[in-house]
Design an enzyme around this catalytic site. Structure first.
Site, PDB file in Angstrom:
ATOM      1  N   ARG A 153     -21.468  13.286 -14.251  1.00 55.17           N
ATOM      2  CA  ARG A 153     -21.547  14.738 -14.010  1.00 55.17           C
ATOM      3  C   ARG A 153     -20.307  15.552 -14.374  1.00 55.17           C
ATOM      4  NH1 ARG A 153     -26.752  14.486 -14.386  1.00 55.17           N
ATOM      5  NH2 ARG A 153     -27.912  13.979 -12.506  1.00 55.17           N
ATOM      6  N   ASN A 192     -25.179  14.350 -21.379  1.00 55.50           N
ATOM      7  CA  ASN A 192     -25.785  15.613 -20.925  1.00 55.50           C
ATOM      8  C   ASN A 192     -25.024  16.213 -19.749  1.00 55.50           C
ATOM      9  OD1 ASN A 192     -26.790  13.337 -19.548  1.00 55.50           O
ATOM     10  ND2 ASN A 192     -28.623  14.417 -18.877  1.00 55.50           N
ATOM     11  N   ASP A 210     -28.918   4.076 -14.513  1.00 59.51           N
ATOM     12  CA  ASP A 210     -29.215   5.499 -14.750  1.00 59.51           C
ATOM     13  C   ASP A 210     -28.758   6.337 -13.559  1.00 59.51           C
ATOM     14  OD1 ASP A 210     -30.042   7.751 -16.106  1.00 59.51           O
ATOM     15  OD2 ASP A 210     -32.173   7.485 -15.702  1.00 59.51           O
ATOM     16  N   HIS A 270     -27.521  14.096  -7.565  1.00 63.08           N
ATOM     17  CA  HIS A 270     -27.735  15.516  -7.291  1.00 63.08           C
ATOM     18  C   HIS A 270     -27.458  15.734  -5.813  1.00 63.08           C
ATOM     19  CE1 HIS A 270     -29.669  16.238 -11.190  1.00 63.08           C
ATOM     20  NE2 HIS A 270     -30.372  15.139 -10.990  1.00 63.08           N
TER      21      HIS A 270
END
Length: 444
Positions: free
Chosen positions: A63, A93, A309, A313
């Protein structure tokens, strides 16, 4: 660093389990033998506990930059050490996305100052950065990541001509997220018409369906065969996809490989009723039959790698209605525990745990001198104690987001110590303040 002598360990390595001592000097494994003596070494008696190579996780989302309310390279790499993961490959990403050499090197700079575990980063391919991709140094970057289905961050590559050029223009491993976007959008619209934004979570594997996964995976494999590219398909979630992969040749001869993630091996659609959006991932957790077929393919070597993976969040984000609740969850701290638990249940041989989580990622990505317990290799090691019960609770979770899909699970194994490049980085719930991580290099 002072030498460290590991006594009375049961080494799990290269298909064998045997008792030995191991001497660590500097960053490396100096000697593996019985009855080693070293007058100036710190001695750690394993008392018959297992010594494993450090886990190499080829797919994490830590992140940083831009999404650091969810996690950072520092916080998540620290949690990884508690889970026996000594090396990670982080995905592109973030915000900004890792789609230029400049942004890639900026990530490496952050990790060099803050990471507790060894690190590398995948470069993100897009519809318009082919020329930048061609400049990558194959010896210092782990590989290329392509999103063939949209996920967190809009990095969908849907221009088929560009896709073919990417496959033709890199010698590195191309790792893909395979879900057919058109199929998913049609399915989503159908259920939005019925439920609005608050679609019951049980429809997630129907929306992100077997058809969507298989269509995309089979297309990527066909392109790899056409171009001769080196393809690695991330996070298989369906039984049908497993038939696309071979087990009749050794890994080093495979041009097309695959992996499965912890959540697709542990959970099934029966768990949505209790776990809700906490187990919302892309690709979706599917049926118990899919899970059984994934296990079968893992055991017979059609599936080559187990990864996490890891994608944290905040709990507040995950509690949103279906269309606004992000996909992904934190896993690095508990992945090895989960697979050791499956070993203790008689599902997964201990040698296979090490093969799929340590040896194969190192071989697949050509990682230099890691993933094995060998003299001269970097001393990335984990001490695992079996028959030691503990429960996952909020007060023993190290993720920045503060929650885990494994909360309430009791594991019957404990990861007591983790060594990174010969340094005791984690021991019995406590972390060393010294960061001894290194940037990965690749033997290509």
């Amino acid at each position: 660093m002072k030498p460290i002598l590991l006594k009375n360990a049961k080494i799990v390595n290269e298909g064998s389990i045997y008792e030995s001592d191991v001497l660590l000097k500097g960053n490396h494994i100096d000697r593996i033998d019985k009855n080693i003596t070293a007058d100036n070494a710190d001695v750690i008696d394993f008392n018959g506990d297992y010594l494993l190579p450090g886990v190499i996780d080829d797919q994490v989302h830590f992140r940083e930059p831009g999404l650091t309310n969810k996690g950072t390279i520092e916080t998540e790499s620290r949690a990884a050490l508690a889970g026996g993961i000594t090396t990670f490959m982080e995905q592109p990403n973030t915000n900004p996305q890792t789609t230029t050499i400049e942004k890639l090197e900026a990530k490496f700079a952050v990790a060099s100052a803050s990471s507790y575990a060894n690190y590398s980063f995948l470069f993100g391919g897009t519809n318009d950065n082919l020329e930048e991709l061609k400049k990558l140094d194959k010896k210092s970057c782990s590989g290329v990541k392509l999103f063939l289905g949209s996920s967190t961050g809009n990095m969908l590559v849907d221009d088929e001509k560009v896709l073919e050029q990417i496959f033709l223009n890199t010698e590195m491993v191309i790792s893909t997220h395979c879900e057919d976007e058109g199929t998913i959008r049609r399915n989503l619209e159908k259920y939005k018409e019925r439920y609005g934004d608050d679609i019951p979570i049980g429809y997630h594997p129907v929306i992100r369906s077997e058809e969507a996964c298989y269509l995309s995976s089979s297309k990527a494999i066909a392109l790899a065969k056409k171009t001769g590219a080196r393809l690695h398909v991330f996070h298989l979630s369906t039984g049908k996809e497993t038939d696309l992969f071979r087990n009749d040749i050794p890994l080093k001869e495979k041009k097309i490989t695959s992996e499965v993630c912890i959540h697709h091996l542990w959970f099934s659609d029966e768990d949505y009723a209790k776990k809700g959006t906490l187990i919302k991932w892309n690709p979706a957790v599917k049926t118990a039959n899919d899970r059984a077929q994934l296990w079968e393919a893992l055991l017979d070597d059609r599936i080559d790698v187990i990864a996490t993976d890891h994608a944290p969040h905040t709990i507040e984000e995950k509690q949103n209605p279906y269309t606004k609740a992000p996909s992904g969850g934190p896993l690095v701290q508990h992945a090895l525990n989960a697979m050791l638990q499956k070993h203790m249940e008689g599902v997964l041989p201990l040698e296979k745990v090490v093969q799929k989580m340590c040896h194969n990622p190192a071989m697949l990505f050509d990682v230099e001198k890691r993933g094995f317990i060998r003299e001269g290799y970097y001393a990335d090691l984990v001490q695992a104690e079996l028959n030691s019960k503990w429960e996952v609770k909020k007060d023993n979770i190290f993720y920045k987001c503060g929650w885990s899909p494994f909360e309430g699970v009791t594991f019957e194994n404990n990861l007591k110590r983790t060594f990174v490049n010969g340094h005791l980085a984690y021991a019995n719930g406590e972390f060393s303040n010294k960061k001894n991580a290194q940037r990965l290099t690749f033997d290509r």
